[in-house]
Motif scaffolding. Sequence first.
Motif, PDB file in Angstrom:
ATOM      1  N   VAL A   1      -0.264 -41.962  38.895  1.00 17.99           N
ATOM      2  CA  VAL A   1      -1.039 -42.547  37.885  1.00 17.99           C
ATOM      3  C   VAL A   1      -2.018 -43.708  38.058  1.00 17.99           C
ATOM      4  N   LYS A   2      -3.309 -43.841  38.065  1.00 22.72           N
ATOM      5  CA  LYS A   2      -4.038 -45.011  38.453  1.00 22.72           C
ATOM      6  C   LYS A   2      -3.577 -45.800  37.492  1.00 22.72           C
ATOM      7  N   GLU A   3      -4.072 -47.235  37.803  1.00 24.34           N
ATOM      8  CA  GLU A   3      -4.004 -48.303  36.798  1.00 24.34           C
ATOM      9  C   GLU A   3      -5.266 -48.229  35.957  1.00 24.34           C
ATOM     10  N   VAL A   4      -4.964 -48.427  34.609  1.00 24.84           N
ATOM     11  CA  VAL A   4      -6.217 -48.246  33.623  1.00 24.84           C
ATOM     12  C   VAL A   4      -7.399 -49.413  33.934  1.00 24.84           C
ATOM     13  N   LEU A   5      -6.825 -50.759  34.356  1.00 25.95           N
ATOM     14  CA  LEU A   5      -7.699 -51.629  34.976  1.00 25.95           C
ATOM     15  C   LEU A   5      -7.287 -52.183  36.153  1.00 25.95           C
ATOM     16  N   SER A   6      -8.052 -51.857  37.247  1.00 26.93           N
ATOM     17  CA  SER A   6      -7.792 -52.565  38.593  1.00 26.93           C
ATOM     18  C   SER A   6      -8.873 -53.171  39.210  1.00 26.93           C
ATOM     19  N   LYS A   7      -8.519 -54.066  40.211  1.00 31.96           N
ATOM     20  CA  LYS A   7      -9.486 -54.934  40.859  1.00 31.96           C
ATOM     21  C   LYS A   7     -11.011 -54.208  40.901  1.00 31.96           C
TER      22      LYS A   7
ATOM     23  N   THR B   1      -7.402 -41.974  32.348  1.00 32.90           N
ATOM     24  CA  THR B   1      -7.617 -42.980  31.317  1.00 32.90           C
ATOM     25  C   THR B   1      -8.063 -44.498  32.275  1.00 32.90           C
ATOM     26  N   GLY B   2      -9.218 -45.034  32.058  1.00 30.75           N
ATOM     27  CA  GLY B   2      -9.584 -46.323  32.798  1.00 30.75           C
ATOM     28  C   GLY B   2     -10.592 -47.061  32.117  1.00 30.75           C
ATOM     29  N   ILE B   3     -10.569 -48.180  32.176  1.00 34.65           N
ATOM     30  CA  ILE B   3     -11.688 -49.226  31.855  1.00 34.65           C
ATOM     31  C   ILE B   3     -12.293 -50.031  33.138  1.00 34.65           C
ATOM     32  N   SER B   4     -13.388 -50.188  32.775  1.00 38.18           N
ATOM     33  CA  SER B   4     -14.241 -51.080  33.565  1.00 38.18           C
ATOM     34  C   SER B   4     -14.680 -52.314  33.089  1.00 38.18           C
ATOM     35  N   VAL B   5     -14.879 -53.441  33.767  1.00 40.90           N
ATOM     36  CA  VAL B   5     -15.396 -54.732  33.218  1.00 40.90           C
ATOM     37  C   VAL B   5     -16.407 -55.355  34.067  1.00 40.90           C
ATOM     38  N   VAL B   6     -17.635 -55.528  33.163  1.00 39.43           N
ATOM     39  CA  VAL B   6     -18.784 -55.877  33.987  1.00 39.43           C
ATOM     40  C   VAL B   6     -19.230 -57.225  33.407  1.00 39.43           C
ATOM     41  N   THR B   7     -19.292 -58.256  34.217  1.00 40.53           N
ATOM     42  CA  THR B   7     -19.811 -59.536  33.409  1.00 40.53           C
ATOM     43  C   THR B   7     -21.355 -59.741  33.897  1.00 40.53           C
ATOM     44  N   VAL B   8     -22.005 -59.880  32.912  1.00 37.83           N
ATOM     45  CA  VAL B   8     -23.716 -60.266  33.338  1.00 37.83           C
ATOM     46  C   VAL B   8     -24.009 -61.543  32.660  1.00 37.83           C
ATOM     47  N   PRO B   9     -23.798 -62.606  33.351  1.00 43.99           N
ATOM     48  CA  PRO B   9     -23.788 -64.102  32.862  1.00 43.99           C
ATOM     49  C   PRO B   9     -25.222 -64.298  32.097  1.00 43.99           C
TER      50      PRO B   9
END
Length: 145
Positions: free
Chosen positions: A2-8, A76-84
């Motif tokens: 199983v993949k990490e839900v949130l990875s680098k 299941t997974g999440i992505s996090v994107v920052t847009v300063p």
Amino acid sequence: MVKEVLSKENIHLNMEFNNKEKAIRYTGEILYKNGHVQKNYIEKMLEREKLSSTYLGNHVAIPHGTEDAKLEIVETGISVVTVPNGVDFGNGNIVKILVGIAGKGDEHLEVLSKIAIVLSEESNIEKILTAQTKNDILRLFQEVN
């Protein structure tokens, strides 16, 4: 395995977008490239945004697919994107943090509650926006268990 839900690989810092469609598409593309969803899930994310904005307030949006998009979720997974510099989500809502979600089965409820805990603290939003490394963001989300 199983993949990490949130990875680098699912975290992208300091991005720039000139419209919300590109921002949502990019957020979904991360989930696709890392094996969490099938390609069509991205279109379902855009379809969902047309139905109702995923902007939550505090410069945060949580793009996700429509109800029928569940068939497109592999894991299941999440992505996090920052847009300063922010991206306009309409009605004067500027988004600086996008958290893309794909929850397999009922797992989306657990994932959403963890994300809500992290994002309910204004100090955490600031930490995400000023994160220098992907590990900084990983640590924030891993502390919620």
